[in-house]
Design a protein around this motif. Structure first.
Motif, mmCIF file in Angstrom:
data_model
loop_
_atom_site.group_PDB
_atom_site.id
_atom_site.type_symbol
_atom_site.label_atom_id
_atom_site.label_comp_id
_atom_site.label_asym_id
_atom_site.label_seq_id
_atom_site.Cartn_x
_atom_site.Cartn_y
_atom_site.Cartn_z
ATOM 1 N N ARG A 21 0.839 -1.200 0.000
ATOM 2 C CA ARG A 21 0.000 0.000 0.000
ATOM 3 C C ARG A 21 0.878 1.255 0.000
ATOM 4 N NH1 ARG A 21 -5.430 -1.229 1.395
ATOM 5 N NH2 ARG A 21 -5.694 -3.345 2.221
ATOM 6 N N ARG A 22 1.941 1.220 0.790
ATOM 7 C CA ARG A 22 2.855 2.353 0.852
ATOM 8 C C ARG A 22 3.531 2.593 -0.495
ATOM 9 N NH1 ARG A 22 8.091 2.417 0.979
ATOM 10 N NH2 ARG A 22 9.275 4.163 1.887
ATOM 11 N N THR A 23 3.936 1.516 -1.157
ATOM 12 C CA THR A 23 4.576 1.649 -2.467
ATOM 13 C C THR A 23 3.654 2.352 -3.457
ATOM 14 O OG1 THR A 23 5.970 -0.303 -2.160
ATOM 15 C CG2 THR A 23 5.525 0.358 -4.425
ATOM 16 N N GLY A 24 2.371 1.970 -3.444
ATOM 17 C CA GLY A 24 1.414 2.609 -4.331
ATOM 18 C C GLY A 24 1.274 4.097 -4.048
ATOM 19 N N ILE A 25 1.179 4.457 -2.781
ATOM 20 C CA ILE A 25 1.016 5.865 -2.405
ATOM 21 C C ILE A 25 2.265 6.670 -2.740
ATOM 22 C CG2 ILE A 25 0.789 7.414 -0.420
ATOM 23 C CD1 ILE A 25 -1.175 5.406 0.770
ATOM 24 N N VAL A 26 3.441 6.100 -2.464
ATOM 25 C CA VAL A 26 4.685 6.787 -2.816
ATOM 26 C C VAL A 26 4.733 7.049 -4.320
ATOM 27 C CG1 VAL A 26 7.187 6.497 -2.998
ATOM 28 C CG2 VAL A 26 6.046 5.989 -0.845
ATOM 29 N N ARG A 27 4.324 6.070 -5.091
ATOM 30 C CA ARG A 27 4.332 6.245 -6.553
ATOM 31 C C ARG A 27 3.375 7.369 -6.967
ATOM 32 N NH1 ARG A 27 3.250 1.329 -7.876
ATOM 33 N NH2 ARG A 27 5.430 0.727 -8.044
ATOM 34 N N ALA A 28 2.198 7.415 -6.330
ATOM 35 C CA ALA A 28 1.224 8.467 -6.668
ATOM 36 C C ALA A 28 1.778 9.861 -6.397
ATOM 37 C CB ALA A 28 -0.062 8.252 -5.874
ATOM 38 N N LEU A 29 2.530 9.994 -5.296
ATOM 39 C CA LEU A 29 3.012 11.319 -4.878
ATOM 40 C C LEU A 29 4.391 11.659 -5.447
ATOM 41 C CD1 LEU A 29 1.885 11.250 -1.137
ATOM 42 C CD2 LEU A 29 0.683 12.193 -3.112
ATOM 43 N N SER A 37 -2.305 14.614 -9.374
ATOM 44 C CA SER A 37 -2.776 15.990 -9.231
ATOM 45 C C SER A 37 -3.998 16.254 -10.095
ATOM 46 C CB SER A 37 -1.649 16.963 -9.588
ATOM 47 O OG SER A 37 -2.083 18.302 -9.459
ATOM 48 N N ASN A 38 -3.981 15.745 -11.315
ATOM 49 C CA ASN A 38 -5.111 15.957 -12.218
ATOM 50 C C ASN A 38 -6.385 15.295 -11.716
ATOM 51 O OD1 ASN A 38 -3.545 17.447 -14.010
ATOM 52 N ND2 ASN A 38 -3.001 15.674 -15.254
ATOM 53 N N LEU A 39 -6.228 14.172 -11.030
ATOM 54 C CA LEU A 39 -7.404 13.465 -10.506
ATOM 55 C C LEU A 39 -7.999 14.167 -9.286
ATOM 56 C CD1 LEU A 39 -6.170 9.764 -10.778
ATOM 57 C CD2 LEU A 39 -7.982 10.845 -12.123
ATOM 58 N N CYS A 40 -7.186 14.984 -8.610
ATOM 59 C CA CYS A 40 -7.644 15.673 -7.393
ATOM 60 C C CYS A 40 -8.290 17.012 -7.745
ATOM 61 C CB CYS A 40 -6.486 15.857 -6.424
ATOM 62 S SG CYS A 40 -5.886 14.328 -5.696
ATOM 63 N N ASP A 41 -9.314 16.967 -8.531
ATOM 64 C CA ASP A 41 -10.022 18.175 -8.965
ATOM 65 C C ASP A 41 -10.800 18.763 -7.784
ATOM 66 O OD1 ASP A 41 -11.570 20.135 -10.099
ATOM 67 O OD2 ASP A 41 -12.279 18.888 -11.764
ATOM 68 N N MET A 84 -2.659 25.728 -2.159
ATOM 69 C CA MET A 84 -1.371 25.576 -1.493
ATOM 70 C C MET A 84 -0.266 25.408 -2.520
ATOM 71 S SD MET A 84 -2.353 22.738 1.461
ATOM 72 C CE MET A 84 -0.728 22.820 2.217
ATOM 73 N N ASN A 85 0.959 25.699 -2.099
ATOM 74 C CA ASN A 85 2.117 25.349 -2.902
ATOM 75 C C ASN A 85 2.093 23.835 -3.119
ATOM 76 O OD1 ASN A 85 5.053 24.130 -2.656
ATOM 77 N ND2 ASN A 85 5.296 26.173 -3.538
ATOM 78 N N ARG A 86 2.402 23.395 -4.354
ATOM 79 C CA ARG A 86 2.273 21.970 -4.658
ATOM 80 C C ARG A 86 3.098 21.106 -3.715
ATOM 81 N NH1 ARG A 86 2.856 18.779 -10.387
ATOM 82 N NH2 ARG A 86 0.709 19.516 -10.580
ATOM 83 N N ARG A 87 4.314 21.509 -3.434
ATOM 84 C CA ARG A 87 5.170 20.703 -2.557
ATOM 85 C C ARG A 87 4.541 20.570 -1.167
ATOM 86 N NH1 ARG A 87 10.589 19.283 -2.497
ATOM 87 N NH2 ARG A 87 11.518 19.012 -0.444
ATOM 88 N N ASP A 88 3.986 21.683 -0.666
ATOM 89 C CA ASP A 88 3.348 21.648 0.652
ATOM 90 C C ASP A 88 2.102 20.768 0.626
ATOM 91 O OD1 ASP A 88 5.279 23.339 1.613
ATOM 92 O OD2 ASP A 88 4.076 25.156 1.340
#
Length: 238
Positions: A21-29, A37-41, A84-88
């Motif tokens: 699960r962590r691997t998937g989330i790391v890949r997303a971010l 980012s595009n999916l988080c409308d 927010m700033n993207r990195r933040d």
């Protein structure tokens, strides 16, 4: 790789579920950050970031049943995307994702005894958090230089050459040959692949993709003692 149980019960099964699960989330971010980012409308409803047991990720609405089958991730991660700033923003999502990953692991581990829970947390704690991976990234497409990861024995060697003699083990497992976990890169958190060059830190004994720490096989041959970025930074501090 062994399949991950849909309802993990043992320490090893729960840790594999957590790692995937962590691997998937790391890949997303990180690698898939533009798609994420595009999916988080912000115009859509409350959205959540899910990591799945097969190592994939998904942005979706929360489960409708109450209570849900598993603890739910943070709601509404999409609303702050443009404010927010993207990195933040990515760091904020990463922190909430770490909380969710732990809650899922301990949901599965509720029936473990005290020593088993301690061992499970030790395995989890040996990996960099999602926040550490995301916050320490420089250009968003580059590999991070995190300060934690899988622990193993050995020095600067190609992992394929080392594996036959001593399979790298996770922390607290060096004395347990029957219960070794997967070796993960201390920088990006990626799984070991025999086709890639890996390098081990002689100080902290963590393993890294050569490309993550910018070390080539040829360069490694000339290094007598390799110190990963984290250990080098610690030594340089007053």
């Amino acid at each position: 790789m062994a399949s991950i149980s849909s309802s993990p019960r043992t320490i090893e099964e729960i840790f594999k579920d957590y790692s995937a699960r962590r691997t998937g989330i790391v890949r997303a971010l990180t690698n898939d950050v533009e798609e994420f980012s595009n999916l988080c409308d912000p115009e859509k409803e409350n959205l959540c970031l899910y990591g799945h047991p097969n190592g994939t990720w998904e942005v979706n609405l929360p489960a409708e049943e109450v209570p849900p089958e598993l603890p739910e991730p943070a709601l509404g991660i999409n609303f702050a995307r443009d404010g927010m700033n993207r990195r933040d923003w990515l760091s904020l999502v990463a922190v909430h994702s770490d909380c969710w990953l732990l809650s899922v692991a301990y949901y599965f581990g509720a029936r473990l005894n005290r020593n088993e829970r301690k061992r499970l947390y030790s395995l989890i704690n040996d990996l960099p958090t999602v926040f550490e991976v995301v916050a320490e990234r420089k250009p968003i497409k580059d590999k991070p230089s995190s300060d934690s990861g899988s622990k193993s024995r050995g020095s600067i060697k190609r992992m394929a050459d080392v594996q036959a003699k001593s399979t790298p083990k996770l922390a607290d497992e060096s004395c347990d040959d029957d219960e070794h976990g997967e070796t993960l890169c201390g920088s990006c958190g990626g799984n070991y692949n025999a086709d890639e060059f890996w390098i081990g830190c002689d100080i902290c004994e963590r393993w890294y993709h050569g490309k993550c720490v910018k070390i080539t096989p040829a360069k490694a041959e000339s290094i007598k003692q390799y110190k990963c970025p984290s250990c080098s930074l610690k030594r340089s501090r007053p």
